[in-house]
Design a protein around this motif. Structure first.
Motif, PDB file in Angstrom:
ATOM      1  N   ALA A  11     -13.153  47.662  16.523  1.00 33.17           N
ATOM      2  CA  ALA A  11     -12.480  48.575  17.447  1.00 33.17           C
ATOM      3  C   ALA A  11     -11.854  47.806  18.606  1.00 33.17           C
ATOM      4  CB  ALA A  11     -13.457  49.619  17.970  1.00 33.17           C
ATOM      5  N   SER A  12     -12.556  46.826  19.126  1.00 27.92           N
ATOM      6  CA  SER A  12     -11.970  46.029  20.206  1.00 27.92           C
ATOM      7  C   SER A  12     -10.909  45.072  19.671  1.00 27.92           C
ATOM      8  CB  SER A  12     -13.052  45.261  20.958  1.00 27.92           C
ATOM      9  OG  SER A  12     -13.720  44.365  20.106  1.00 27.92           O
ATOM     10  N   LEU A  13     -11.074  44.589  18.439  1.00 32.53           N
ATOM     11  CA  LEU A  13     -10.067  43.716  17.828  1.00 32.53           C
ATOM     12  C   LEU A  13      -8.738  44.441  17.652  1.00 32.53           C
ATOM     13  CD1 LEU A  13      -9.517  40.955  16.360  1.00 32.53           C
ATOM     14  CD2 LEU A  13     -10.138  42.156  14.265  1.00 32.53           C
ATOM     15  N   TYR A  14      -8.808  45.706  17.234  1.00 27.29           N
ATOM     16  CA  TYR A  14      -7.599  46.502  17.026  1.00 27.29           C
ATOM     17  C   TYR A  14      -7.144  47.208  18.298  1.00 27.29           C
ATOM     18  CZ  TYR A  14      -8.706  45.780  12.108  1.00 27.29           C
ATOM     19  OH  TYR A  14      -8.989  45.232  10.892  1.00 27.29           O
ATOM     20  N   LYS A  15      -7.821  46.965  19.408  1.00 21.78           N
ATOM     21  CA  LYS A  15      -7.469  47.513  20.720  1.00 21.78           C
ATOM     22  C   LYS A  15      -7.320  49.035  20.688  1.00 21.78           C
ATOM     23  CE  LYS A  15      -5.314  43.307  22.429  1.00 21.78           C
ATOM     24  NZ  LYS A  15      -6.583  42.689  22.629  1.00 21.78           N
ATOM     25  N   VAL A  16      -8.370  49.691  20.217  1.00 17.20           N
ATOM     26  CA  VAL A  16      -8.386  51.153  20.143  1.00 17.20           C
ATOM     27  C   VAL A  16      -8.245  51.760  21.530  1.00 17.20           C
ATOM     28  CG1 VAL A  16      -9.847  53.116  19.530  1.00 17.20           C
ATOM     29  CG2 VAL A  16      -9.700  51.160  18.011  1.00 17.20           C
ATOM     30  N   GLU A  21      -3.658  55.323  18.637  1.00 17.06           N
ATOM     31  CA  GLU A  21      -3.169  55.754  17.328  1.00 17.06           C
ATOM     32  C   GLU A  21      -3.104  54.590  16.343  1.00 17.06           C
ATOM     33  OE1 GLU A  21       0.603  58.055  15.302  1.00 17.06           O
ATOM     34  OE2 GLU A  21       0.334  58.143  17.467  1.00 17.06           O
ATOM     35  N   ARG A  22      -2.464  53.513  16.763  1.00 15.25           N
ATOM     36  CA  ARG A  22      -2.352  52.348  15.884  1.00 15.25           C
ATOM     37  C   ARG A  22      -3.726  51.738  15.612  1.00 15.25           C
ATOM     38  NH1 ARG A  22      -0.852  46.417  17.276  1.00 15.25           N
ATOM     39  NH2 ARG A  22      -2.238  47.083  18.926  1.00 15.25           N
ATOM     40  N   GLY A  23      -4.571  51.648  16.634  1.00 16.84           N
ATOM     41  CA  GLY A  23      -5.895  51.076  16.471  1.00 16.84           C
ATOM     42  C   GLY A  23      -6.765  51.873  15.522  1.00 16.84           C
ATOM     43  N   MET A  24      -6.692  53.188  15.620  1.00 12.29           N
ATOM     44  CA  MET A  24      -7.496  54.033  14.740  1.00 12.29           C
ATOM     45  C   MET A  24      -7.010  53.938  13.293  1.00 12.29           C
ATOM     46  SD  MET A  24     -10.062  55.321  16.266  1.00 12.29           S
ATOM     47  CE  MET A  24     -10.646  56.721  15.352  1.00 12.29           C
ATOM     48  N   TRP A  25      -5.703  53.844  13.095  1.00 14.60           N
ATOM     49  CA  TRP A  25      -5.186  53.673  11.731  1.00 14.60           C
ATOM     50  C   TRP A  25      -5.632  52.344  11.138  1.00 14.60           C
ATOM     51  CZ3 TRP A  25      -3.874  57.127   8.460  1.00 14.60           C
ATOM     52  CH2 TRP A  25      -3.291  58.325   8.868  1.00 14.60           C
ATOM     53  N   LEU A  26      -5.573  51.285  11.938  1.00 14.97           N
ATOM     54  CA  LEU A  26      -6.034  49.988  11.450  1.00 14.97           C
ATOM     55  C   LEU A  26      -7.528  50.002  11.153  1.00 14.97           C
ATOM     56  CD1 LEU A  26      -4.018  47.596  13.788  1.00 14.97           C
ATOM     57  CD2 LEU A  26      -3.689  47.941  11.330  1.00 14.97           C
ATOM     58  N   LEU A  66     -16.149  58.365   8.890  1.00 14.16           N
ATOM     59  CA  LEU A  66     -16.751  57.076   9.256  1.00 14.16           C
ATOM     60  C   LEU A  66     -15.923  56.318  10.285  1.00 14.16           C
ATOM     61  CD1 LEU A  66     -18.094  55.687   5.864  1.00 14.16           C
ATOM     62  CD2 LEU A  66     -19.393  56.604   7.772  1.00 14.16           C
ATOM     63  N   THR A  67     -14.610  56.513  10.263  1.00  9.85           N
ATOM     64  CA  THR A  67     -13.751  55.816  11.214  1.00  9.85           C
ATOM     65  C   THR A  67     -14.047  56.246  12.641  1.00  9.85           C
ATOM     66  OG1 THR A  67     -12.024  55.610   9.547  1.00  9.85           O
ATOM     67  CG2 THR A  67     -11.351  55.347  11.831  1.00  9.85           C
ATOM     68  N   PHE A  68     -14.308  57.523  12.846  1.00  9.89           N
ATOM     69  CA  PHE A  68     -14.644  57.982  14.199  1.00  9.89           C
ATOM     70  C   PHE A  68     -15.976  57.392  14.661  1.00  9.89           C
ATOM     71  CE2 PHE A  68     -11.695  61.317  12.788  1.00  9.89           C
ATOM     72  CZ  PHE A  68     -10.767  61.190  13.807  1.00  9.89           C
ATOM     73  N   PHE A  69     -16.921  57.265  13.738  1.00  8.59           N
ATOM     74  CA  PHE A  69     -18.183  56.624  14.088  1.00  8.59           C
ATOM     75  C   PHE A  69     -17.992  55.130  14.339  1.00  8.59           C
ATOM     76  CE2 PHE A  69     -20.315  60.082  11.451  1.00  8.59           C
ATOM     77  CZ  PHE A  69     -20.654  60.817  12.569  1.00  8.59           C
ATOM     78  N   ALA A  70     -17.019  54.528  13.645  1.00 13.05           N
ATOM     79  CA  ALA A  70     -16.833  53.075  13.703  1.00 13.05           C
ATOM     80  C   ALA A  70     -16.315  52.585  15.044  1.00 13.05           C
ATOM     81  CB  ALA A  70     -15.877  52.634  12.594  1.00 13.05           C
ATOM     82  N   VAL A  71     -15.889  53.477  15.914  1.00 14.07           N
ATOM     83  CA  VAL A  71     -15.420  53.046  17.231  1.00 14.07           C
ATOM     84  C   VAL A  71     -16.593  52.531  18.056  1.00 14.07           C
ATOM     85  CG1 VAL A  71     -14.305  53.768  19.370  1.00 14.07           C
ATOM     86  CG2 VAL A  71     -13.454  54.609  17.184  1.00 14.07           C
TER      87      VAL A  71
END
Length: 102
Positions: A11-16, A21-26, A66-71
Motif C-alpha cells: 500500500a505504501s509502495l503504490y502510494k495509496v 484510485e491508481r494505488g488501489m487498482w495496483l 481482500l484489497t480493502f483489507f490489504a491497505v
C-alpha cells in the motif's frame, strides 16, 4: 496515530495515500495475481474450461474485498510468502521425482 505509519508495504509502495484510485487498482492487481498464483500452485486441479472461468471470476470478486483489507493488513505480503513457499515446495518435489527415476 498517523495513517501513513499503518499502511502495509504494498500500500505504501503504490502510494495509496497520495493517489488512492491508481494505488488501489495496483494493489488489487497485485492481490489478484498473487492469489491466482497461490491457487494455481497449491490447489488447482485439471478442470473443464467453464469451471476454471467460474473459479477465477469468483477469485477476482473475493480479491476485491481482500484489497480493502490489504491497505492496513498484510494480505498481499502473506500471499507473496505463500507463493514463495509453494514455489520452493514444487521445485523440491520435482527434484525428488527426478532423483527417484535415476
Amino acid at each position: 496515530m498517523n495513517v501513513l505509519e499503518r499502511l502495509t508495504f504494498f500500500a505504501s509502495l503504490y502510494k495509496v495515500h497520495d493517489h488512492p484510485e491508481r494505488g488501489m487498482w495496483l494493489l488489487y492487481v497485485t492481490v489478484l495475481l498473487l492469489a491466482a498464483l497461490v491457487y494455481r500452485l497449491g490447489f488447482a486441479r485439471r478442470l473443464p474450461l467453464l469451471k476454471n472461468v467460474i473459479i477465477y471470476v469468483l477469485l477476482a470478486l473475493g480479491c476485491t474485498v481482500l484489497t480493502f483489507f490489504a491497505v492496513f493488513l498484510p494480505v498481499a505480503e502473506g500471499l507473496a510468502v505463500a507463493a514463495l513457499v509453494l514455489i520452493i515446495y514444487k521445485v523440491r518435489l520435482k527434484q525428488a521425482k527426478e532423483g527417484e527415476k535415476s
